[in-house]
Design a protein around this motif. Structure first.
Motif, PDB file in Angstrom:
ATOM      1  N   LEU A   1       1.596   7.672  -0.245  1.00  0.00           N
ATOM      2  CA  LEU A   1       2.585   8.720  -0.511  1.00  0.00           C
ATOM      3  C   LEU A   1       4.006   8.236  -0.263  1.00  0.00           C
ATOM      4  N   ALA A   2       4.154   6.960   0.001  1.00  0.00           N
ATOM      5  CA  ALA A   2       5.449   6.282   0.071  1.00  0.00           C
ATOM      6  C   ALA A   2       6.307   6.650   1.281  1.00  0.00           C
ATOM      7  N   SER A   3       5.725   7.287   2.296  1.00  0.00           N
ATOM      8  CA  SER A   3       6.543   7.625   3.481  1.00  0.00           C
ATOM      9  C   SER A   3       7.120   6.363   4.106  1.00  0.00           C
ATOM     10  N   ASP A   4       6.267   5.357   4.319  1.00  0.00           N
ATOM     11  CA  ASP A   4       6.754   4.121   4.941  1.00  0.00           C
ATOM     12  C   ASP A   4       7.752   3.414   4.019  1.00  0.00           C
TER      13      ASP A   4
ATOM     14  N   GLU B   1       0.755   0.426  -5.726  1.00  0.00           N
ATOM     15  CA  GLU B   1      -0.306   1.418  -5.536  1.00  0.00           C
ATOM     16  C   GLU B   1      -1.376   1.199  -6.598  1.00  0.00           C
ATOM     17  N   ILE B   2      -2.607   1.030  -6.137  1.00  0.00           N
ATOM     18  CA  ILE B   2      -3.707   0.709  -7.058  1.00  0.00           C
ATOM     19  C   ILE B   2      -4.158   1.926  -7.867  1.00  0.00           C
TER      20      ILE B   2
ATOM     21  N   ALA C   1      -7.213   7.520  -3.382  1.00  0.00           N
ATOM     22  CA  ALA C   1      -6.759   6.260  -2.795  1.00  0.00           C
ATOM     23  C   ALA C   1      -7.933   5.295  -2.667  1.00  0.00           C
ATOM     24  N   SER C   2      -7.632   4.019  -2.726  1.00  0.00           N
ATOM     25  CA  SER C   2      -8.681   3.028  -2.516  1.00  0.00           C
ATOM     26  C   SER C   2      -8.852   2.800  -1.014  1.00  0.00           C
TER      27      SER C   2
ATOM     28  N   ALA D   1      -0.265  -1.328  -9.288  1.00  0.00           N
ATOM     29  CA  ALA D   1      -0.815  -2.688  -9.265  1.00  0.00           C
ATOM     30  C   ALA D   1      -1.727  -2.865  -8.057  1.00  0.00           C
ATOM     31  N   ASP D   2      -2.641  -3.809  -8.192  1.00  0.00           N
ATOM     32  CA  ASP D   2      -3.524  -4.207  -7.094  1.00  0.00           C
ATOM     33  C   ASP D   2      -2.796  -5.330  -6.338  1.00  0.00           C
ATOM     34  N   TYR D   3      -2.636  -5.179  -5.016  1.00  0.00           N
ATOM     35  CA  TYR D   3      -1.863  -6.203  -4.298  1.00  0.00           C
ATOM     36  C   TYR D   3      -2.502  -7.588  -4.397  1.00  0.00           C
TER      37      TYR D   3
ATOM     38  N   ASP E   1      -0.612  -1.116   4.807  1.00  0.00           N
ATOM     39  CA  ASP E   1      -1.077   0.032   5.593  1.00  0.00           C
ATOM     40  C   ASP E   1      -2.343   0.551   4.923  1.00  0.00           C
TER      41      ASP E   1
ATOM     42  N   THR F   1       0.849  -1.195   0.000  1.00  0.00           N
ATOM     43  CA  THR F   1       0.000   0.000   0.000  1.00  0.00           C
ATOM     44  C   THR F   1       0.887   1.248   0.000  1.00  0.00           C
TER      45      THR F   1
HETATM   46  C1  SAM Z   1      -2.997   4.662   4.035  1.00  0.00           C
HETATM   47  S1  SAM Z   1      -2.355   4.681   2.405  1.00  0.00           S
HETATM   48  C2  SAM Z   1      -0.713   4.116   2.637  1.00  0.00           C
HETATM   49  C3  SAM Z   1       0.167   5.185   3.193  1.00  0.00           C
HETATM   50  C4  SAM Z   1       1.628   4.801   3.086  1.00  0.00           C
HETATM   51  N1  SAM Z   1       1.976   3.724   3.996  1.00  0.00           N
HETATM   52  C5  SAM Z   1       2.525   5.992   3.313  1.00  0.00           C
HETATM   53  O1  SAM Z   1       3.437   5.898   4.141  1.00  0.00           O
HETATM   54  O2  SAM Z   1       2.318   7.032   2.645  1.00  0.00           O
HETATM   55  C6  SAM Z   1      -3.052   3.276   1.626  1.00  0.00           C
HETATM   56  C7  SAM Z   1      -2.767   3.228   0.132  1.00  0.00           C
HETATM   57  O3  SAM Z   1      -2.988   1.899  -0.340  1.00  0.00           O
HETATM   58  C8  SAM Z   1      -3.599   1.955  -1.597  1.00  0.00           C
HETATM   59  N2  SAM Z   1      -4.324   0.699  -1.834  1.00  0.00           N
HETATM   60  C9  SAM Z   1      -5.526   0.307  -1.332  1.00  0.00           C
HETATM   61  N3  SAM Z   1      -5.877  -0.902  -1.798  1.00  0.00           N
HETATM   62  C10 SAM Z   1      -4.877  -1.296  -2.620  1.00  0.00           C
HETATM   63  C11 SAM Z   1      -4.657  -2.478  -3.407  1.00  0.00           C
HETATM   64  N4  SAM Z   1      -5.578  -3.445  -3.464  1.00  0.00           N
HETATM   65  N5  SAM Z   1      -3.515  -2.572  -4.106  1.00  0.00           N
HETATM   66  C12 SAM Z   1      -2.579  -1.568  -4.058  1.00  0.00           C
HETATM   67  N6  SAM Z   1      -2.748  -0.416  -3.357  1.00  0.00           N
HETATM   68  C13 SAM Z   1      -3.872  -0.286  -2.640  1.00  0.00           C
HETATM   69  C14 SAM Z   1      -4.524   3.146  -1.492  1.00  0.00           C
HETATM   70  O4  SAM Z   1      -4.897   3.626  -2.780  1.00  0.00           O
HETATM   71  C15 SAM Z   1      -3.671   4.129  -0.686  1.00  0.00           C
HETATM   72  O5  SAM Z   1      -2.928   4.971  -1.520  1.00  0.00           O
END
Ligand code: SAM
Length: 268
Positions: free
Chosen positions: A120-123, A141-142, A216-217, A176-178, A196, A117
């Motif tokens: 914004l890629a902080s983690d 990232e979906i 975001a999803s 991609a969708d995880y 996350d 997930t």
């Molecule tokens: C809470 S944010 C993650 C924040 C991230 N850890 C950071 O440090 O910025 C969750 C992200 O996961 C993405 N997401 C949700 N479902 C997803 C999936 N099935 N596949 C890939 N990304 C997904 C969302 O679009 C969102 O951008």
């Protein structure tokens, strides 16, 4: 400004966007803007020295290709990539201070991480710093729009903190969708698989981050996604969540509870 968002929509929502360039360097940015427009399936509109609101016209907002970054403009709000808390966390790590996520993941140099997930890629940036040059971080990232803005930001954003810049450059983002990605990935491919998902809380105010929430999803992993993550992980699956819900227990994680944020861990 509040923008209505249908819960099931994961990308451009009901918003109609256009792609354009900044006023300066329009000619040199046109080719990139056309590429971005094609990748995101959003129409390209030539800037032609016009104000942004003229270019947006009856659309809801614009993706603006600038020199070295992409920004997103909706109503009064603008968003562009910034490492945000990742910079502070990396500064703390360089001073020998602890980072809870890095500790829970048990990261050391050379490790491979799949961040399911990216957001914004902080983690992902902090994980990239922790695993160093000999490790790797792949971030999924979906949302095609978020993944475009973030991957361009990671490869171009400059900062005086060289450790931060090096960590950003090493993160590889995939649109991609995880659920799909995990199912196509061989067993034991990454040391740590991380989730996350968005918290369930509704955001009422307008900030740059609200714009991210729109794209975001909101979906959270299902039991079957966690089973796949366990298959793909060599060492550990970790999920972050708000301490106020029960998702981590329901998905079978051992919960390391914090005041506001908890981490779930499954050792493989
Ligand atoms: C809470 S944010 C993650 C924040 C991230 N850890 C950071 O440090 O910025 C969750 C992200 O996961 C993405 N997401 C949700 N479902 C997803 C999936 N099935 N596949 C890939 N990304 C997904 C969302 O679009 C969102 O951008």
């Amino acid at each position: 400004m509040r923008i209505a968002r249908d819960p099931g929509q994961s990308d451009s929502c009901s918003l109609r966007l256009v792609v354009t360039t900044s006023l300066s360097h329009e000619n040199s940015l046109e080719a990139t803007a056309r590429r971005v427009s094609k990748r995101l399936s959003i129409p390209y509109v030539r800037r032609k020295n016009r104000s942004l609101s003229d270019v947006i016209g009856s659309a809801s907002g614009a993706v603006v290709v600038e020199s070295g970054r992409i920004s997103l403009h909706i109503g009064e709000s603008a968003f562009w990539f910034h490492p945000n808390m990742a910079k502070i966390r990396i500064m703390q790590l360089t001073r020998g201070q602890r980072d809870r996520m890095v500790e829970v993941m048990g990261l050391s140099p050379g490790d491979t991480v799949l961040d399911c997930t990216c957001g914004l890629a902080s983690d992902a940036i902090v994980a990239s710093f922790a695993v160093g040059e000999s490790g790797s971080v792949h971030a999924l990232e979906i949302s095609s729009l978020l993944s475009e803005i973030v991957s361009i930001g990671l490869s171009t954003h400059e900062d005086p903190l060289s450790e931060l810049v090096d960590a950003m450059r090493r993160v590889q983002v995939f649109n991609a969708d995880y659920s799909d990605f995990l199912r196509k990935t061989p067993d034991r491919q990454y040391d740590v698989v991380y989730f996350d998902p968005m918290f369930e809380k509704t955001v009422e105010t307008s900030t740059g981050l609200d714009i991210v929430r729109i794209f975001a999803s909101p979906a959270a992993p299902a039991d079957s996604d966690i089973e796949e993550a366990v298959r793909v992980a060599k060492r550990r699956v970790v999920m972050k969540d708000s301490s106020f819900g029960s998702r981590l227990q329901e998905l079978g994680f051992k919960v390391l509870r914090g005041k506001r944020i908890s981490y779930g861990v499954i050792d493989v």
